[in-house]
Design an enzyme around this catalytic site. Sequence first.
Site, PDB file in Angstrom:
ATOM      1  N   SER A 252       0.770  -1.197  -0.170  1.00 48.61           N
ATOM      2  CA  SER A 252      -0.215  -0.175   0.107  1.00 48.61           C
ATOM      3  C   SER A 252       0.656   0.898   0.204  1.00 48.61           C
ATOM      4  CB  SER A 252      -1.027   0.276   1.339  1.00 48.61           C
ATOM      5  OG  SER A 252      -0.170  -0.052   2.022  1.00 48.61           O
ATOM      6  N   LYS A 253       0.268   2.153  -0.861  1.00 52.73           N
ATOM      7  CA  LYS A 253       0.483   3.563  -0.462  1.00 52.73           C
ATOM      8  C   LYS A 253       1.377   3.737   1.242  1.00 52.73           C
ATOM      9  CE  LYS A 253       0.853   7.892  -2.642  1.00 52.73           C
ATOM     10  NZ  LYS A 253       2.041   7.840  -3.839  1.00 52.73           N
ATOM     11  N   ARG A 254       0.862   3.771   2.418  1.00 48.74           N
ATOM     12  CA  ARG A 254       1.147   3.705   3.107  1.00 48.74           C
ATOM     13  C   ARG A 254       2.945   3.642   3.703  1.00 48.74           C
ATOM     14  NH1 ARG A 254       0.224   0.981   7.586  1.00 48.74           N
ATOM     15  NH2 ARG A 254      -0.783  -0.354   6.316  1.00 48.74           N
ATOM     16  N   GLN A 255       3.074   2.436   2.738  1.00 48.53           N
ATOM     17  CA  GLN A 255       4.732   2.556   3.528  1.00 48.53           C
ATOM     18  C   GLN A 255       5.237   2.545   2.083  1.00 48.53           C
ATOM     19  OE1 GLN A 255       5.363  -1.606   4.984  1.00 48.53           O
ATOM     20  NE2 GLN A 255       3.210  -1.704   5.956  1.00 48.53           N
ATOM     21  N   GLY A 256       5.384   3.258   1.500  1.00 52.18           N
ATOM     22  CA  GLY A 256       5.825   4.088   0.376  1.00 52.18           C
ATOM     23  C   GLY A 256       5.500   4.026  -0.762  1.00 52.18           C
TER      24      GLY A 256
END
Length: 478
Positions: A252-256
């Site tokens: 996911s975008k959350r981790q990069g």
Amino acid sequence: MVRLRFAPSPTGFLHVGGLRTALFSWLYVRQHAGKFIFRLEDTDQKRKVEGAENDLIRMLEWAGIDLDEGPGFGGDFGPYRQSERLDIYQEHVRKLLDDGNAYPCFCSAERLEKLKDDQRAKGDTPRYDGLCRMLQQEESSRRVDSGEQHVVRMKIPEVPETIVLQDLIRGNVSIDTSQTEDQVLLKSDGFPTYHLAVVVDDHLMQITHVVRGEEWLPSFPKHLLLYRYFGWTPPEFAHLPLILNPDRSKLSKRQGDVAVEDFLDQGFLPEALLNFIALLGWSPADDQELFSLTELVKEFSFERVNKSGAVFDRDKFNWMNQQYIQQLELNDLQQRLLPFLDKTPYAGEDTVLLKKAFGILQPRLLTLREIGQRLSIFFDESPQATDPEVFKLLQEETSKQVLSAFIKELESVEKLGEDNLSGLVKNVQLTTNIKGKNLWMPLRYAITLEVQGPDLKLIVDLFGKQKCLRLLRSALEL
Ligand code: GLU
């Protein structure tokens, strides 16, 4: 002839998962001298994002995945945007209705919502209860003819049966039809759902292999039933494993970053991205890690794609990009750096010096975008270190001794270059009695200002005596 398609929905940027689907399909196509088709699945008009189609195609192009058919590419099986094929889907729905394999459903959104809520409250899986399936044919037809709003649903067999898929990656997978519902095929606005459109298009476009993400696996019973209802032979299927974050959650975008566009902006090379993505789920027979595209075309097989999720390891990606940057011819590297250089204050600097700097920096660059910060020592009047580790080491007592002694040595010679550096450092060792890491590191840090800086010999050769003296003196003042 094999024909595979990449069938994204224009709902946003091309995600690395999408690129992997495209890559695996493309590798297989090129291995078998087949055709690679781009089909835009734009039936969900609400989720459509302006410009997404162009972005998807531009990113495939950047990555070097070429197409044989698709919007703007021609071919005999178009149009390749589903929104332009509505009459085709409607015609196929009529056939399903005529054969008694589908039925009109007049249930309102409110009724369906309430039904789901009640089922959830009872702990059941929400699914359509088949109310309209029970309607008499005449009543159904009368309501349709009077213009009543409705959708069309497919009929799941009355007597539950087990549907088996021979997946190219997972082997035999079976799902009982009691676990599926009477899927909506045609919405009230005349647009098909994915389930109808994908089956009709894959058949009409003569697709031989459907490669798609694992999230579509639960849908195969509906699709195989539709193939049966139409009397068509289904293609082969390959459901690719999920791509995971290192903590094994879904990428996911959350981790990069996850969009291909972001990797381009960060200065990853397309060759490195494809190589890295190829290894997300697929593995070669030996432990080779670096593959050219030609090698990938030769080696790829669905049999060697893993069933379990593939972890997106960003450190490994950086490493791989570094390997590819190191392999570039200097002229090629220079060309690729230009768009990044243009965004730095050094764009107008002397091209000969720039090229020298690129050559010196080449072994250390992880991404092309890093060039901005790395050029500072070559061009800035008084470049500053930013890494706390550099400050810490330069402030130590032994470092100061080394720097002072080296400055003295330097003042006594006419020039500094690759040839006399070691001799001078040797003298510092003799006067200070400091050796090894404690001797070399302060010099490296003071002159390159980085922990992972370029080769000291090359740098001093380029900078010469005066510039090195300046840097050493300012390091001494820290
Ligand atoms: N439009 C679907 C998606 O973007 C494609 C699934 C498929 O390839 O069948 O996920």
